[in-house]
Design a protein around this motif. Structure first.
Motif, mmCIF file in Angstrom:
data_model
loop_
_atom_site.group_PDB
_atom_site.id
_atom_site.type_symbol
_atom_site.label_atom_id
_atom_site.label_comp_id
_atom_site.label_asym_id
_atom_site.label_seq_id
_atom_site.Cartn_x
_atom_site.Cartn_y
_atom_site.Cartn_z
ATOM 1 N N GLU A 116 0.762 -1.207 0.233
ATOM 2 C CA GLU A 116 -0.022 -0.055 0.060
ATOM 3 C C GLU A 116 1.001 1.202 -0.121
ATOM 4 O OE1 GLU A 116 -2.632 -0.071 3.261
ATOM 5 O OE2 GLU A 116 -3.629 -2.026 2.783
ATOM 6 N N TYR A 117 0.728 1.849 -1.108
ATOM 7 C CA TYR A 117 1.464 3.312 -0.963
ATOM 8 C C TYR A 117 0.840 4.278 0.039
ATOM 9 C CZ TYR A 117 3.646 2.079 -5.164
ATOM 10 O OH TYR A 117 4.590 1.087 -6.031
ATOM 11 N N GLN A 118 1.791 5.113 0.413
ATOM 12 C CA GLN A 118 1.527 5.821 1.640
ATOM 13 C C GLN A 118 1.937 7.392 1.313
ATOM 14 O OE1 GLN A 118 -0.375 4.932 4.333
ATOM 15 N NE2 GLN A 118 -0.277 2.758 3.367
ATOM 16 N N HIS B 27 3.527 10.967 1.786
ATOM 17 C CA HIS B 27 4.760 11.431 2.818
ATOM 18 C C HIS B 27 5.089 12.783 2.294
ATOM 19 C CE1 HIS B 27 8.555 11.467 4.931
ATOM 20 N NE2 HIS B 27 8.113 10.494 5.575
ATOM 21 N N THR C 169 3.646 0.679 2.593
ATOM 22 C CA THR C 169 3.368 -0.300 3.716
ATOM 23 C C THR C 169 3.570 -1.724 2.861
ATOM 24 O OG1 THR C 169 2.039 1.132 4.734
ATOM 25 C CG2 THR C 169 1.854 -1.082 5.530
ATOM 26 N N ASP D 1 6.460 0.105 7.373
ATOM 27 C CA ASP D 1 6.462 1.246 6.184
ATOM 28 C C ASP D 1 8.037 1.314 5.673
ATOM 29 O OD1 ASP D 1 3.798 1.726 6.327
ATOM 30 O OD2 ASP D 1 4.147 3.428 7.875
#
Length: 68
Positions: free
Chosen positions: A6-8, A10, A33, A46
């Motif tokens: 899962e892209y987070q 930032h 993640t 992460d």
């Protein structure tokens, strides 16, 4: 079960960062993640993906990065 990756968001994405343990600098390309378990028990972390000046990317824990 969640997705494997899962892209987070930032605040340092596409900016120059430093990997504190190694001292290597580069551009933060993504924070993802990931389930890093190899035992079947989920363990999510992460990871920050950094592209260094040679163009090679490496990952480190997101807690290990700081603005360069």
């Amino acid at each position: 079960m969640r997705e494997r990756y899962e892209y987070q968001p930032h605040h340092l994405l596409r900016q120059r960062v430093r990997d504190i343990p190694s001292g290597v600098e580069g551009t933060l390309m993504a924070v993802i993640t990931e389930n890093v378990s190899d035992t079947g028990i989920e363990r999510w972390v992460d990871l920050a993906y950094i592209r260094n000046k040679s163009g090679r990317e490496f990952s480190t824990a997101v807690e290990n990065i700081e603005p360069a």
